[in-house]
Design an enzyme around this catalytic site. Structure first.
Site, PDB file in Angstrom:
ATOM      1  N   GLY A   1       0.815  -1.220   0.000  1.00  0.00           N
ATOM      2  CA  GLY A   1       0.000   0.000   0.000  1.00  0.00           C
ATOM      3  C   GLY A   1       0.842   1.261   0.000  1.00  0.00           C
ATOM      4  O   GLY A   1       0.345   2.351   0.278  1.00  0.00           O
ATOM      5  N   LEU A   2       2.130   1.125  -0.289  1.00  0.00           N
ATOM      6  CA  LEU A   2       3.016   2.299  -0.258  1.00  0.00           C
ATOM      7  C   LEU A   2       3.369   2.791  -1.661  1.00  0.00           C
ATOM      8  O   LEU A   2       4.359   3.497  -1.862  1.00  0.00           O
ATOM      9  CB  LEU A   2       4.287   1.980   0.539  1.00  0.00           C
ATOM     10  CG  LEU A   2       4.053   1.607   1.998  1.00  0.00           C
ATOM     11  CD1 LEU A   2       5.359   1.269   2.677  1.00  0.00           C
ATOM     12  CD2 LEU A   2       3.343   2.731   2.757  1.00  0.00           C
ATOM     13  N   GLY A   3       2.570   2.383  -2.621  1.00  0.00           N
ATOM     14  CA  GLY A   3       2.726   2.929  -3.973  1.00  0.00           C
ATOM     15  C   GLY A   3       3.923   2.398  -4.733  1.00  0.00           C
ATOM     16  O   GLY A   3       4.429   3.082  -5.630  1.00  0.00           O
ATOM     17  N   SER A   4       4.388   1.169  -4.405  1.00  0.00           N
ATOM     18  CA  SER A   4       5.572   0.676  -5.125  1.00  0.00           C
ATOM     19  C   SER A   4       5.273   0.490  -6.606  1.00  0.00           C
ATOM     20  O   SER A   4       6.096   0.844  -7.452  1.00  0.00           O
ATOM     21  CB  SER A   4       6.100  -0.625  -4.509  1.00  0.00           C
ATOM     22  OG  SER A   4       5.155  -1.645  -4.669  1.00  0.00           O
ATOM     23  N   SER A   5       4.090  -0.021  -6.952  1.00  0.00           N
ATOM     24  CA  SER A   5       3.848  -0.245  -8.384  1.00  0.00           C
ATOM     25  C   SER A   5       3.672   1.088  -9.123  1.00  0.00           C
ATOM     26  O   SER A   5       4.131   1.226 -10.258  1.00  0.00           O
ATOM     27  CB  SER A   5       2.685  -1.206  -8.638  1.00  0.00           C
ATOM     28  OG  SER A   5       1.536  -0.731  -8.049  1.00  0.00           O
TER      29      SER A   5
ATOM     30  N   ASP B   1      -2.056   7.707  -7.009  1.00  0.00           N
ATOM     31  CA  ASP B   1      -0.717   7.257  -6.592  1.00  0.00           C
ATOM     32  C   ASP B   1       0.356   7.693  -7.596  1.00  0.00           C
ATOM     33  O   ASP B   1       1.418   8.187  -7.212  1.00  0.00           O
ATOM     34  CB  ASP B   1      -0.681   5.727  -6.443  1.00  0.00           C
ATOM     35  CG  ASP B   1      -1.546   5.235  -5.294  1.00  0.00           C
ATOM     36  OD1 ASP B   1      -2.299   6.047  -4.734  1.00  0.00           O
ATOM     37  OD2 ASP B   1      -1.463   4.039  -4.959  1.00  0.00           O
TER      38      ASP B   1
HETATM   39  C1  MEV Z   1      -4.997   2.367  -3.118  1.00  0.00           C
HETATM   40  O1  MEV Z   1      -3.663   2.784  -2.814  1.00  0.00           O
HETATM   41  C2  MEV Z   1      -5.963   3.487  -2.901  1.00  0.00           C
HETATM   42  C3  MEV Z   1      -7.437   3.170  -3.177  1.00  0.00           C
HETATM   43  O2  MEV Z   1      -8.165   4.348  -2.812  1.00  0.00           O
HETATM   44  C4  MEV Z   1      -7.701   2.819  -4.609  1.00  0.00           C
HETATM   45  C5  MEV Z   1      -7.501   3.966  -5.597  1.00  0.00           C
HETATM   46  O3  MEV Z   1      -7.433   5.126  -5.228  1.00  0.00           O
HETATM   47  O4  MEV Z   1      -7.435   3.651  -6.824  1.00  0.00           O
HETATM   48  C6  MEV Z   1      -7.920   2.054  -2.269  1.00  0.00           C
END
Ligand code: MEV
Length: 313
Positions: A101-105, A147
């Site tokens: 969830g830290l935006g690696s991709s 992201d």
């Molecule tokens: C994922 O990093 C963030 C979400 O809000 C999905 C998105 O913004 O596309 C869960």
């Protein structure tokens, strides 16, 4: 000739999931980066190397038939060499934990688009961002684009799907402690789970979206005034909303409790279900917060806001 670019990971401070439904979110880049090096090769093939594996393919393969987390790079490389005689060799190095969830991709897509396309001429940040979002869609079709946007421009920003991004000019002096649950999660499935919740609980979801929207506006004012205690309270409130839409779980809540006791506030960041949480600190409680997570055997690290965004060499 080699071309190199690096891009930062990110934390969603406020508004994840609600952003998919048009609510404003607040994100910041963090000082953990992905670096991509690209080089033209005589032979017209695409080879991609990283710690998580290797992908070597001829050009013009159908993206939907490629089963690899490296496929955004293939997408970018294939597009770049479409009218060229040469192939491409791409090397990826990352300091950002994967799938957390830290935006690696997204950082991979931004640094990848910059390193690859720079080999073929001058390219603007706007165009790099557009290509990065296209590449990200090969693994996550419904991305809001948030992201990749914060990774490209860096710093703190507001983002909503309709108006896009707006840089927040204030530079608050907080630091984050990021703790990783090491529970794997998929953004796509968490977004679907929230969709299901929304379908079954329209009124409740609407009410929470309105509350989130108001909370984000309040936070924007608090950031200007550098009111860290109050920002912490808003973080804890936002966590409650995320619990209501069903993306939290027991382990994440145990971690959040540690963060909420030792810092100004703590919540999930990103899609939830696993991945990371963050705690808001400054010099008065940073060390102690890190110690509390470490004592309970959670992987954690301090992170500062990265104000640079995409960097090309
Ligand atoms: C994922 O990093 C963030 C979400 O809000 C999905 C998105 O913004 O596309 C869960």
């Amino acid at each position: 000739m080699k071309s190199k670019a690096s891009a930062p990971g990110k934390v969603i401070l406020f508004g994840e999931h609600f952003v998919v439904y048009g609510i404003k979110s607040i994100l910041c880049s963090i000082n953990k980066r992905v670096t991509v090096t690209a080089e033209k090769t005589k032979e017209k093939k695409i080879s991609i190397n990283s710690k998580i594996g290797k992908l070597v393919l001829q050009p013009n393969k159908s993206i939907s038939k490629i089963d690899s987390p490296l496929k955004p790079f293939y997408y970018l490389a294939n597009k770049a060499i479409k009218d060229q005689k040469e192939g491409l060799e791409i090397e990826i190095e990352s300091e950002i934990p994967l799938g957390a969830g830290l935006g690696s991709s997204s950082a991979c897509c931004v640094a990848g688009a910059a390193a690859i396309f720079k080999l073929f001429g001058k390219i603007s940040k706007e165009k790099i961002l557009e290509l990065a979002i296209e590449a990200e869609k090969t693994i996550y079709q419904n991305t809001s684009g948030a992201d990749c946007t914060v990774s490209t421009y860096g710093g703190l920003m507001e983002y909503d799907k309709n108006s896009g991004f707006k840089k927040i000019k204030d530079e608050p002096n907080f630091q984050l402690v990021i703790a990783n649950s090491n529970i794997e999660h998929s953004t796509e499935s968490m977004v679907s789970k929230v969709k299901e919740f929304e379908n079954k609980n329209k009124e409740k979801f609407n009410e929470l979206s309105n509350l989130e929207s108001k909370l984000v506006e309040d936070v924007l004012k608090l950031i200007k005034e550098n009111k860290i205690n109050e920002i912490g309270e808003k973080i804890n409130q936002n966590q409650k909303f995320l619990e209501e839409i069903g993306i939290s779980n027991e382990q994440l809540e145990n971690m959040i409790e540690i963060g909420q006791i030792s810092s100004y506030g703590a919540k999930i960041t990103g899609s939830g279900g696993g991945g990371c949480i963050f705690a808001l600190t400054n010099e008065s409680n940073l060390e102690n917060t890190l110690k509390e997570f470490t004592n309970k055997k959670y992987e954690c690290f301090p992170a500062k806001i990265d104000y640079k965004g995409l960097n090309t060499f």
